[in-house]
Enzyme design. Structure first.
Site, PDB file in Angstrom:
ATOM      1  N   SER A  11      -2.332 -59.356 -11.805  1.00  0.00           N
ATOM      2  CA  SER A  11      -1.493 -59.468 -13.008  1.00  0.00           C
ATOM      3  C   SER A  11      -0.127 -58.833 -12.788  1.00  0.00           C
ATOM      4  O   SER A  11       0.838 -59.165 -13.465  1.00  0.00           O
ATOM      5  CB  SER A  11      -2.184 -58.775 -14.180  1.00  0.00           C
ATOM      6  OG  SER A  11      -2.341 -57.396 -13.903  1.00  0.00           O
ATOM      7  N   CYS A  73      -7.609 -58.477  -8.396  1.00  0.00           N
ATOM      8  CA  CYS A  73      -7.592 -58.093  -9.807  1.00  0.00           C
ATOM      9  C   CYS A  73      -9.020 -58.208 -10.320  1.00  0.00           C
ATOM     10  O   CYS A  73      -9.606 -59.303 -10.300  1.00  0.00           O
ATOM     11  CB  CYS A  73      -6.666 -59.047 -10.561  1.00  0.00           C
ATOM     12  SG  CYS A  73      -6.653 -58.827 -12.343  1.00  0.00           S
ATOM     13  N   GLU A 151       2.643 -49.797 -14.138  1.00  0.00           N
ATOM     14  CA  GLU A 151       3.725 -50.790 -14.205  1.00  0.00           C
ATOM     15  C   GLU A 151       5.079 -50.133 -14.494  1.00  0.00           C
ATOM     16  O   GLU A 151       6.110 -50.632 -14.076  1.00  0.00           O
ATOM     17  CB  GLU A 151       3.420 -51.849 -15.284  1.00  0.00           C
ATOM     18  CG  GLU A 151       2.289 -52.793 -14.915  1.00  0.00           C
ATOM     19  CD  GLU A 151       2.613 -53.767 -13.774  1.00  0.00           C
ATOM     20  OE1 GLU A 151       3.732 -54.294 -13.734  1.00  0.00           O
ATOM     21  OE2 GLU A 151       1.714 -53.979 -12.925  1.00  0.00           O
ATOM     22  N   HIS A 185      -5.098 -51.484 -10.313  1.00  0.00           N
ATOM     23  CA  HIS A 185      -3.964 -50.609 -10.628  1.00  0.00           C
ATOM     24  C   HIS A 185      -4.345 -49.122 -10.470  1.00  0.00           C
ATOM     25  O   HIS A 185      -3.480 -48.288 -10.204  1.00  0.00           O
ATOM     26  CB  HIS A 185      -3.504 -50.805 -12.077  1.00  0.00           C
ATOM     27  CG  HIS A 185      -2.601 -51.993 -12.293  1.00  0.00           C
ATOM     28  ND1 HIS A 185      -3.055 -53.283 -12.308  1.00  0.00           N
ATOM     29  CD2 HIS A 185      -1.258 -52.061 -12.507  1.00  0.00           C
ATOM     30  CE1 HIS A 185      -2.041 -54.108 -12.541  1.00  0.00           C
ATOM     31  NE2 HIS A 185      -0.935 -53.388 -12.670  1.00  0.00           N
TER      32      HIS A 185
HETATM   33  N1  DGL Z   1      -5.169 -54.967 -11.844  1.00  0.00           N
HETATM   34  C1  DGL Z   1      -6.023 -55.554 -12.759  1.00  0.00           C
HETATM   35  C2  DGL Z   1      -7.474 -55.331 -12.562  1.00  0.00           C
HETATM   36  O1  DGL Z   1      -7.885 -55.082 -11.451  1.00  0.00           O
HETATM   37  C3  DGL Z   1      -5.537 -56.066 -14.058  1.00  0.00           C
HETATM   38  C4  DGL Z   1      -5.079 -55.059 -15.017  1.00  0.00           C
HETATM   39  C5  DGL Z   1      -4.476 -55.710 -16.232  1.00  0.00           C
HETATM   40  O2  DGL Z   1      -3.589 -56.547 -16.060  1.00  0.00           O
HETATM   41  O3  DGL Z   1      -4.898 -55.372 -17.343  1.00  0.00           O
HETATM   42  O4  DGL Z   1      -8.249 -55.400 -13.466  1.00  0.00           O
END
Ligand code: DGL
Length: 263
Positions: A11, A73, A151, A185
């Protein structure tokens, strides 16, 4: 042998934790990274919406000639990996919540999983957790506000610490000794999570090295590795504007230089 790039998407910036592990493990491979950026965060969106964005990402990566796709993700994996595998014939690697290593390593019998709301609700997560639930107590918590911190580049501030403490302290009070990072993240917050954990003996588990190992396994299986000594390139693309692409590049360089480039 195949010198085409590996396509990786998330994302936003989170998937760079996986990108860096793949780059380290497979130094001959070119990588194209797609960070949506326009629709981030995914964590509260519907599975249908996330699937649409995931298809857009895969299409962009296929246009770049990707030979294998990594859904870097957890949220998109939970919402869309099945559809992607039905729709496309190239190998697609998704994220796995690292519940198994945590369940094997725990001494207290209590493990914590941090992920987005959508991930925690997904069949993928529920299924993985249920496989271990009879042996260990699993505490699942949404990392509320965590993606936004990463972010905005705010990984080590006072705000980061208090946002993390709100979620992690209740886990610590229930005696967790393993914390699984179930969102790509979150590894960028590991230092701050460690500060909240303090001197307790708690392991923080990042699944990205295992994902890089899986990518290698599939490339070997399908005889698709880049030639030895091939000079790789690293490209960054996005659904957002050029400014966001610059942000991804800058973040990727920082991650690589500070954590990996110790030659
Ligand atoms: N990096 C993401 C994950 O592994 C998405 C986080 C998001 O956009 O809410 O879930």
């Amino acid at each position: 042998m195949n010198n085409a790039p590996i396509g990786i998407f998330d994302s936003g910036l989170g998937g760079l934790s996986v990108w860096a592990e793949i780059r380290r493990r497979l130094p001959d491979e070119s990588l194209v990274y797609y960070g949506d950026g326009k629709n981030c965060p995914y964590g509260h969106r519907s599975a249908e919406e996330i699937t649409r964005y995931a298809i857009e990402a895969v299409e962009r990566l296929l246009d770049k000639g990707a030979k294998l796709i990594v859904v870097a993700c957890n949220t998109a994996t939970g919402a869309a990996v099945k559809t992607l595998r039905q729709k496309y014939s190239i190998p697609i690697v998704g994220m796995e919540p690292a519940v198994k290593p945590a369940a094997l390593a725990t001494r207290s019998g209590v493990i914590g999983i941090l992920a987005t709301k959508r991930s925690l609700e997904s069949e993928h997560f529920q299924h993985t957790s249920s496989c271990y639930a009879s042996n260990v107590k699993i505490l699942q918590s949404e990392g509320r506000g965590f993606v936004e911190l990463v972010e905005s580049g705010d990984c080590n501030s006072k705000l980061a610490l208090s946002t993390i403490a709100t979620v992690v302290e209740p886990m610590l009070e229930q005696d967790v000794d393993q914390i699984v990072l179930g969102c790509t993240h979150y590894p960028f917050l590991a230092e701050s999570i460690r500060k909240v954990v303090g001197n307790r003996d708690v392991a923080i588990i990042d699944p990205s090295p295992a994902i890089a190992a899986r990518v290698e396994q599939l490339l070997v299986r399908d005889n698709m590795r880049a030639e030895k000594g091939h000079t790789p390139y690293y490209e960054f693309i996005s659904a957002a504007d050029e400014e966001y692409v610059a942000k991804i590049k800058e973040f990727a360089t920082r991650v690589w230089e500070s954590n990996y480039n110790h030659k």
